[in-house]
Scaffold this motif. Structure first.
Motif, short mmCIF file in Angstrom:
data_model
loop_
_atom_site.label_atom_id
_atom_site.label_comp_id
_atom_site.label_asym_id
_atom_site.label_seq_id
_atom_site.Cartn_x
_atom_site.Cartn_y
_atom_site.Cartn_z
N GLY A 171 0.78 -1.23 0.00
CA GLY A 171 0.00 0.00 0.00
C GLY A 171 0.81 1.27 0.00
N GLU A 172 2.11 1.17 -0.15
CA GLU A 172 2.93 2.39 -0.20
C GLU A 172 2.78 3.09 -1.54
OE1 GLU A 172 6.60 2.91 2.45
OE2 GLU A 172 6.90 0.96 1.47
N PHE A 173 3.11 4.38 -1.56
CA PHE A 173 3.04 5.20 -2.77
C PHE A 173 4.36 5.94 -2.84
CE2 PHE A 173 0.98 8.52 -5.52
CZ PHE A 173 0.43 7.66 -6.47
N VAL A 174 5.35 5.32 -3.53
CA VAL A 174 6.74 5.74 -3.38
C VAL A 174 7.29 6.40 -4.63
CG1 VAL A 174 9.05 4.96 -2.67
CG2 VAL A 174 7.02 3.64 -2.00
N ALA A 175 7.97 7.53 -4.45
CA ALA A 175 8.69 8.14 -5.57
C ALA A 175 10.17 7.94 -5.36
CB ALA A 175 8.37 9.63 -5.65
N ILE A 176 10.87 7.56 -6.43
CA ILE A 176 12.32 7.48 -6.37
C ILE A 176 12.85 8.61 -7.22
CG2 ILE A 176 14.35 6.08 -6.92
CD1 ILE A 176 12.66 3.61 -6.37
N VAL A 177 13.65 9.47 -6.61
CA VAL A 177 14.16 10.64 -7.33
C VAL A 177 15.68 10.65 -7.29
CG1 VAL A 177 12.08 12.00 -6.89
CG2 VAL A 177 14.00 12.12 -5.29
N GLY A 178 16.23 11.54 -8.08
CA GLY A 178 17.68 11.63 -8.12
C GLY A 178 18.09 12.14 -9.49
N PRO A 179 19.31 12.66 -9.60
CA PRO A 179 19.77 13.20 -10.87
C PRO A 179 19.89 12.10 -11.94
CG PRO A 179 21.53 13.22 -9.24
CD PRO A 179 20.31 12.81 -8.52
N SER A 180 19.99 12.58 -13.18
CA SER A 180 20.13 11.65 -14.28
C SER A 180 21.40 10.82 -14.11
CB SER A 180 20.21 12.45 -15.58
OG SER A 180 20.18 11.58 -16.67
N GLY A 181 21.27 9.51 -14.32
CA GLY A 181 22.42 8.62 -14.19
C GLY A 181 22.67 8.17 -12.78
N SER A 182 21.77 8.51 -11.85
CA SER A 182 22.00 8.16 -10.45
C SER A 182 21.68 6.70 -10.14
CB SER A 182 21.17 9.08 -9.54
OG SER A 182 19.80 8.98 -9.90
N GLY A 183 20.95 6.02 -11.07
CA GLY A 183 20.70 4.59 -10.86
C GLY A 183 19.25 4.23 -10.60
N ALA A 207 8.72 17.58 -10.11
CA ALA A 207 8.47 18.00 -8.73
C ALA A 207 7.00 17.85 -8.34
CB ALA A 207 8.90 19.46 -8.54
N ARG A 208 6.08 18.09 -9.31
CA ARG A 208 4.65 17.97 -9.00
C ARG A 208 4.28 16.52 -8.70
NH1 ARG A 208 2.59 20.58 -14.35
NH2 ARG A 208 4.45 19.42 -14.90
N VAL A 209 4.99 15.60 -9.39
CA VAL A 209 4.72 14.19 -9.15
C VAL A 209 5.26 13.80 -7.77
CG1 VAL A 209 5.14 11.84 -9.96
CG2 VAL A 209 4.78 13.69 -11.60
N VAL A 210 6.47 14.31 -7.47
CA VAL A 210 7.10 14.00 -6.18
C VAL A 210 6.19 14.43 -5.04
CG1 VAL A 210 9.13 14.35 -4.72
CG2 VAL A 210 9.38 14.26 -7.22
N LYS A 211 5.54 15.58 -5.23
CA LYS A 211 4.69 16.14 -4.18
C LYS A 211 3.57 15.20 -3.78
CE LYS A 211 4.30 20.50 -5.50
NZ LYS A 211 3.45 21.61 -6.01
N LYS A 212 3.08 14.39 -4.74
CA LYS A 212 1.96 13.49 -4.46
C LYS A 212 2.40 12.24 -3.68
CE LYS A 212 -1.09 15.51 -7.38
NZ LYS A 212 -2.46 15.94 -7.12
N ALA A 213 3.73 11.97 -3.74
CA ALA A 213 4.19 10.73 -3.12
C ALA A 213 4.11 10.81 -1.61
CB ALA A 213 5.63 10.46 -3.54
N ARG A 214 3.93 9.63 -0.95
CA ARG A 214 3.90 9.62 0.50
C ARG A 214 5.21 9.12 1.07
NH1 ARG A 214 0.26 6.24 1.66
NH2 ARG A 214 -0.78 6.02 -0.33
#
Ligand code: ATP
Ligand code: MG
Lengths: 227, 473
Positions: free
Chosen positions: A33-45, A204-211
């Motif tokens: 039930g998690e709602f996860v965003a994975i972020v990071g610069p290009s090429g970060s993996g 950033a707008r997508v990240v904002k929705k993540a929990r």
């Protein structure tokens, strides 16, 4: 309930000159039930990490346990069946099967699972409805907009009743209006049906929705925050 | 599930219509070319063997021992009932035609020439070679030309007919067919009756103990003889004595083999035996068979039925080794040419299929990522290629049928140097196509095998697809 647990995974691409440590020692776990965003610069993996979780790529070391199964131990053909029954995928470029209609694309997954015709029919229509596309059931992908195709892709990812859905930059090709619609649908599915979503994004707008937001840099997790 | 696979395969075929069309039509043309060429080749072989077998040789001949090598009257068969009964007791033998064949000098007026004298049983010979249908009934000689011009037939058309060298006809149908080719349909329709009326000549087949002869058209031309004229035959008889006889000409025959046409004189068997003072003697008997494919077995049966080393039983193949060799080597070169064509088509198919699988690599990767087993993916692509091949092969067969049929009904008549060359080999200068289908399966499956080989590599790549790489690509 824990659905995914990854311990000490490393992935090095052996480029002839310099080896690239795409994932460099990551431990993570995800609950149902998690709602996860994975972020990071290009090429970060990010992509590498998602591919490893999805069993599309194998780590050089470390283990991935999905609902109690160590997927590193599965043969390639067993892994394919495991993916079919446990993991949903949404790709950046939608990647619907071009010769099948929206409904058939969804049914294709259930076909592979050997579901009955009645079940396929009702579930595919139900899923199309939940992504707001019941009126486009018989359209082929090239007759749908990018946003509509991606909604079909989400419906397709859900068709097999997977344990979780992996989405690598699902909104990267979408305009802001379609991005918003897609996210609303994903959130609704997450809240109402407790479906686990793990997605990477630069938006950033997508990240904002993540929990929960996991930040990776140089193949390492640098922060992991619940909001 | 299987349903979904075939649905995917079928829809993918029509996805890139142009490429499908190019691939299917390259297969189509290979099949079409192969079938048309084969039917042309087999047709020629059939007409070559027919002209040998059906003209006088028969499928099998029985001679006295050593006759075939020596060809003199020192080696003759004595006919008696026992001998004939033994041969006809062999089941596959449908007809026994007795022959008395020898060399003679033929002279008429001041001309003398070597000829082959063939004593025959007219009724049996006719059943064997339809000799009576080869009698010429219409001939455009100078007399007829004059009469035609008087009746308003244009000189130009006469020149055309003369140039074609088809100036004599065995029947109305024969005349109509040949004239249509030479002066066109319109003119033929308009003038056929007139031409037939003006060119009609006498000519009868031999009766049982006829005292007259039939003579080959070319030979009659050389000797300037026509029906009713008399010729003299001189030769060496059975016991070495000189013999001679005088015979009226009953009819002029056209023998398809031009060399023989320039030599042959047919005589009733009785008269021939009388001439050579060899009563009851034969040089050979020629046999027709119910089932020619059983020729070799029948030969063996006859040998054991006769059970004597006084006889020699030979098939037409043994008697015509050079012709058989020619046919075989031509056949091989034809097949080699076809295989070269197949390989070219194979490379074409290989190219398009490789392009197709490379283009769809990402899509394949997605399907495997979603949970489609690689062998099932390979199976879908294989079905798709198989359907495509069958479309091409089937279309090739369907299109070739009317083309082959057309040439079966209207054989190509050669003219000019090609025709001269063929005639010099003793072959009638027409190209009849074969209307037989045993080679259809062979050619179609050869094409299919080549396709299967051509798609092996691209298909193997699908079966062993690297999901990650395809997804990124
Ligand atoms: N198949 C590969 N072969 C070699 N190097 C690779 C391969 N895949 C990824 N890499 C490298 O691994 C590193 C991580 O790549 P990855 O695609 O996971 O990054 P990402 O975070 O998804 O980036 P982006 O935000 O641009 O999608 C990069 O340096 C990349 O060049
Ligand atoms: Mg990425």
């Amino acid at each position: 309930m824990k659905v995914i647990e990854i311990n000490g995974i490393e992935k090095t691409y052996d480029e002839k000159t310099v080896p690239v440590h795409a994932v460099n020692g990551i431990d993570l776990s995800f609950e149902q039930g998690e709602f996860v965003a994975i972020v990071g610069p290009s090429g970060s993996g990010k992509t590498t990490l998602l591919n490893i979780i999805g069993g599309l790529d194998k780590p050089n070391s470390g283990e991935i346990i999905i609902s109690g199964t160590n997927i590193g131990a599965l043969s390639s053909s067993k892994m394919i069946d495991f993916r079919l029954n446990n993991i949903g995928f949404v790709f950046q470029a939608y990647n619907l099967i071009p010769v099948l209609t929206a409904k058939e694309n969804i049914e294709f997954i259930m076909d592979l699972q050997g579901r009955s015709k009645v079940e396929k029919d009702s579930r595919s229509l139900e899923l199309l409805k939940s992504v707001g596309l019941n009126d486009r059931a018989n359209s082929r992908p090239n007759k749908l907009s990018g946003g509509q195709q991606q909604r079909v892709a989400v419906a397709r990812a859900l068709a097999s009743k997977p344990k979780f859905i992996l989405a690598d930059e699902p909104t990267a090709n979408l305009d802001s209006k379609s991005t918003e619609t897609l996210l609303e649908i994903m959130e609704k599915l997450n809240k109402e049906e407790n479906i686990t979503f793990i997605f990477s994004t630069h938006d950033a707008r997508v990240v904002k929705k993540a929990r929960r937001v996991i930040t990776v840099e140089d193949g390492k997790v640098v922060s992991d925050e619940k909001c | 599930m299987k349903n979904t696979y075939s649905k995917l395969a079928w829809r993918n075929i029509w996805r890139n219509k142009r490429r499908t069309l190019i691939t299917a039509s390259s297969i189509l043309f290979a099949v079409l070319f192969a079938l048309v060429m084969r039917s042309y080749q087999l047709g020629i072989y059939k007409s070559m063997t027919d002209s040998v077998v059906k003209t006088y040789m028969g499928f099998i001949q029985v001679h006295a021992k050593d006759y075939w090598d020596e060809k003199t009257l020192d080696y003759l068969l004595e006919t008696n009932e026992d001998f004939i009964n033994k041969v006809s007791s062999v089941n596959n033998v449908s007809l026994i035609a007795p022959h008395f064949e020898s060399i003679a000098l033929v002279s008429a007026g001041l001309q003398t020439k070597v000829a082959v004298v063939m004593g025959i049983d007219p009724e049996k010979e006719n059943r064997m070679s339809k000799l009576s249908e080869k009698i010429i009934h219409y001939k455009l000689d100078q007399d007829a030309e004059k009469q035609l011009t008087v009746s308003g037939f244009s000189e130009e058309l006469i020149v055309k007919i003369n140039e074609s060298r088809k100036k004599s006809y065995t029947s109305k149908e024969d005349a109509e067919k040949k004239l249509t080719n030479i002066i066109g349909k319109e003119n033929t329709k308009k003038y056929l009756d007139l031409i037939l009326k003006r060119t009609k000549i006498e000519g009868d087949y031999l009766s049982k103990n006829d005292a007259g002869v039939l003579i080959g058209e070319r030979l009659s031309g050389f000797l300037k003889l026509s029906v009713g004229d008399t010729l003299v035959l001189m030769g060496q008889g059975y016991h070495g004595a000189s013999v001679a006889g005088k015979y009226p000409i009953r009819g002029i025959v056209r023998i398809p083999n031009p060399e023989l046409d320039n030599l042959i004189i047919y005589l009733s068997l009785n008269e021939c035996q009388k001439l050579y003072s060899a009563e009851n003697m034969l040089t050979s008997i020629s046999l027709n068979l119910k089932d020619p494919t059983e020729m070799e077995n029948t030969q063996a049966e006859i040998i054991s039925a006769l059970h004597s080393d006084k006889y020699e039983v030979m098939t037409w193949k043994e008697m015509n080794k050079i012709l058989v060799q020619q046919i075989e080597s031509d056949n091989y070169s034809g097949l080699i040419m076809l295989w070269i064509l197949y390989i070219i088509v194979g490379f074409g198919v290989f190219g398009t299929v490789l392009m197709m699988t490379t283009e769809r690599k990402k899509e394949f990767g997605v399907m495997v990522a979603l949970g489609l087993q690689k062998y099932n993916l390979g199976f879908i692509v294989f079905i798709e290629l198989l359907i495509l091949s069958f479309i091409g092969i089937l279309a090739g067969i369907i299109i070739s049928l009317p083309i082959i049929r057309y040439f079966v009904v209207n054989p190509i008549e050669l003219t000019g140097s090609m025709a001269d060359m063929m005639e010099s080999f003793g072959i009638e200068p027409t190209l009849p196509f074969a209307w037989q289908f045993d080679y259809f399966l062979a050619q179609s499956s050869s094409v299919l095998i080549i396709i299967l080989i051509a798609i092996l590599f691209p298909l193997a790549k699908v079966f062993t697809i690297n999901t990650m790489k395809s997804l990124r690509g």
